[in-house]
Design a protein around this motif. Structure first.
Motif, PDB file in Angstrom:
ATOM      1  N   ARG A 168       0.823  -1.199   0.000  1.00  0.00           N
ATOM      2  CA  ARG A 168       0.000   0.000   0.000  1.00  0.00           C
ATOM      3  C   ARG A 168       0.864   1.258   0.000  1.00  0.00           C
ATOM      4  NH1 ARG A 168      -5.393  -0.145   1.948  1.00  0.00           N
ATOM      5  NH2 ARG A 168      -6.255  -2.246   1.723  1.00  0.00           N
ATOM      6  N   GLU A 169       1.951   1.195   0.726  1.00  0.00           N
ATOM      7  CA  GLU A 169       2.846   2.358   0.760  1.00  0.00           C
ATOM      8  C   GLU A 169       3.492   2.579  -0.610  1.00  0.00           C
ATOM      9  OE1 GLU A 169       6.718   3.989   3.287  1.00  0.00           O
ATOM     10  OE2 GLU A 169       5.613   2.198   3.945  1.00  0.00           O
ATOM     11  N   ALA A 170       3.913   1.514  -1.261  1.00  0.00           N
ATOM     12  CA  ALA A 170       4.576   1.635  -2.563  1.00  0.00           C
ATOM     13  C   ALA A 170       3.627   2.160  -3.635  1.00  0.00           C
ATOM     14  CB  ALA A 170       5.147   0.281  -2.980  1.00  0.00           C
ATOM     15  N   LEU A 171       2.355   1.783  -3.557  1.00  0.00           N
ATOM     16  CA  LEU A 171       1.361   2.198  -4.551  1.00  0.00           C
ATOM     17  C   LEU A 171       0.642   3.482  -4.157  1.00  0.00           C
ATOM     18  CD1 LEU A 171      -0.227  -1.282  -5.411  1.00  0.00           C
ATOM     19  CD2 LEU A 171       1.484   0.001  -6.717  1.00  0.00           C
ATOM     20  N   HIS A 172       1.062   4.065  -3.026  1.00  0.00           N
ATOM     21  CA  HIS A 172       0.442   5.305  -2.524  1.00  0.00           C
ATOM     22  C   HIS A 172      -1.062   5.123  -2.302  1.00  0.00           C
ATOM     23  CE1 HIS A 172       4.239   7.324  -3.282  1.00  0.00           C
ATOM     24  NE2 HIS A 172       4.225   6.847  -4.521  1.00  0.00           N
ATOM     25  N   LYS A 173      -1.422   3.942  -1.851  1.00  0.00           N
ATOM     26  CA  LYS A 173      -2.827   3.668  -1.521  1.00  0.00           C
ATOM     27  C   LYS A 173      -3.078   4.053  -0.065  1.00  0.00           C
ATOM     28  CE  LYS A 173      -4.933   0.147  -3.175  1.00  0.00           C
ATOM     29  NZ  LYS A 173      -5.425  -1.223  -3.479  1.00  0.00           N
ATOM     30  N   ARG A 174      -4.340   3.996   0.320  1.00  0.00           N
ATOM     31  CA  ARG A 174      -4.699   4.341   1.693  1.00  0.00           C
ATOM     32  C   ARG A 174      -3.874   3.499   2.658  1.00  0.00           C
ATOM     33  NH1 ARG A 174      -8.270   2.526   5.576  1.00  0.00           N
ATOM     34  NH2 ARG A 174      -9.064   0.895   4.189  1.00  0.00           N
ATOM     35  N   ARG A 175      -3.228   4.185   3.574  1.00  0.00           N
ATOM     36  CA  ARG A 175      -2.333   3.493   4.485  1.00  0.00           C
ATOM     37  C   ARG A 175      -3.126   2.605   5.449  1.00  0.00           C
ATOM     38  NH1 ARG A 175       2.837   5.903   4.756  1.00  0.00           N
ATOM     39  NH2 ARG A 175       3.276   6.712   2.668  1.00  0.00           N
ATOM     40  N   TRP A 176      -2.533   1.510   5.805  1.00  0.00           N
ATOM     41  CA  TRP A 176      -3.065   0.624   6.834  1.00  0.00           C
ATOM     42  C   TRP A 176      -1.894   0.162   7.679  1.00  0.00           C
ATOM     43  CZ3 TRP A 176      -2.419  -4.999   6.887  1.00  0.00           C
ATOM     44  CH2 TRP A 176      -3.060  -5.605   7.977  1.00  0.00           C
TER      45      TRP A 176
END
Length: 251
Positions: free
Chosen positions: A85-93
């Motif tokens: 998620r961090e690499a794809l700049h998606k909503r962080r979890w």
């Protein structure tokens, strides 16, 4: 997510650990609690006589290493999803992760106290729980108005509070979640002033049967529990039984 006691030792089936790891990524919980008794520690079991079939060949380091190996399996999919998620700049979890030491891990503490030569050689630091905040045996951790602990002890006797959920709510005086006891108990109670308290006991997440229990008593509920709508001591439980977990998330 509440992950009850696993009591892991070499030789027992462990496919449910990977299923729980996959379930974590599926449900993306805000908080993950591991209830303690992750390590069984048969090498330090004082209930079995030295030299008996239950202790033959057991080693403290091997007991610890096996639990460490399984904890790595538990956290691997979660860590991969956090990085993805961090690499794809998606909503962080990035869930809060709490580990509650149980009485089986406490066997190591007692062994060190009984044999001072172990000090500096053995320690709880050998039990690895990467990414988890660790809490001493019987420490009470409060989240959203709920008390979490491996179990709750009677202030006079020091023994674990037992009985019905009503009895436990009366004696604990707070919404709570605990492990330690096999099976699952849940209940809620309305108190004056619109105060609602909930209690959950879930202490078995393993596939093996315990030798000290007979055939009839080994059939208790086993699984993990999701808690939804958590706020001010209230929560709705969503139990995920062992059969369901293995069917949906097993590999």
């Amino acid at each position: 997510m509440w992950i009850p006691d696993t009591q892991l030792r070499r030789g027992v089936p462990v496919i449910h650990i990977r299923a729980a790891a996959n379930a974590i990524v599926e449900y993306l919980p805000d908080v993950i609690f591991v209830a303690g008794d992750w390590w069984d520690m048969p090498s330090l079991n004082k209930h079995n006589e030295a030299g008996s079939i239950h202790t033959e060949g057991t080693r403290i380091k091997d007991d610890i290493d096996f639990g460490n190996e399984q904890f790595d399996i538990l956290v691997a999919p979660m860590n991969k999803e956090i990085a993805r998620r961090e690499a794809l700049h998606k909503r962080r979890w990035n869930p809060e992760r709490e580990f509650l030491f149980g009485n089986h891990e406490h066997r190591l503490t007692r062994a060190i106290a009984a044999v001072p030569q172990f000090e500096g050689v053995l320690s709880l630091d050998m039990m690895k729980t990467p990414g988890f905040t660790r809490h001493p045996f019987l420490e009470i951790v409060e989240k959203d108005g709920i008390w979490f602990s491996h179990y709750f002890s009677n202030t006079l006797s020091g023994r674990a509070i037992g009985g019905s959920i009503d009895n436990r709510l009366n004696k604990i005086g707070h919404s709570f979640v605990q492990g330690h006891q096999q099976g699952r108990l849940y209940g809620s109670r309305q108190f004056p002033g619109k105060v609602e308290r909930h209690g959950l006991v879930a202490g078995s997440f393993y596939l093996h049967d315990e030798d000290y229990r007979d055939v009839q008593s080994n059939g208790e509920w086993r699984g993990i529990v999701i808690m939804n709508e958590v706020a001010n001591g209230k929560y709705d439980i969503m139990p995920l039984s062992m059969d369901y977990l293995l069917r949906k998330f097993g590999e």
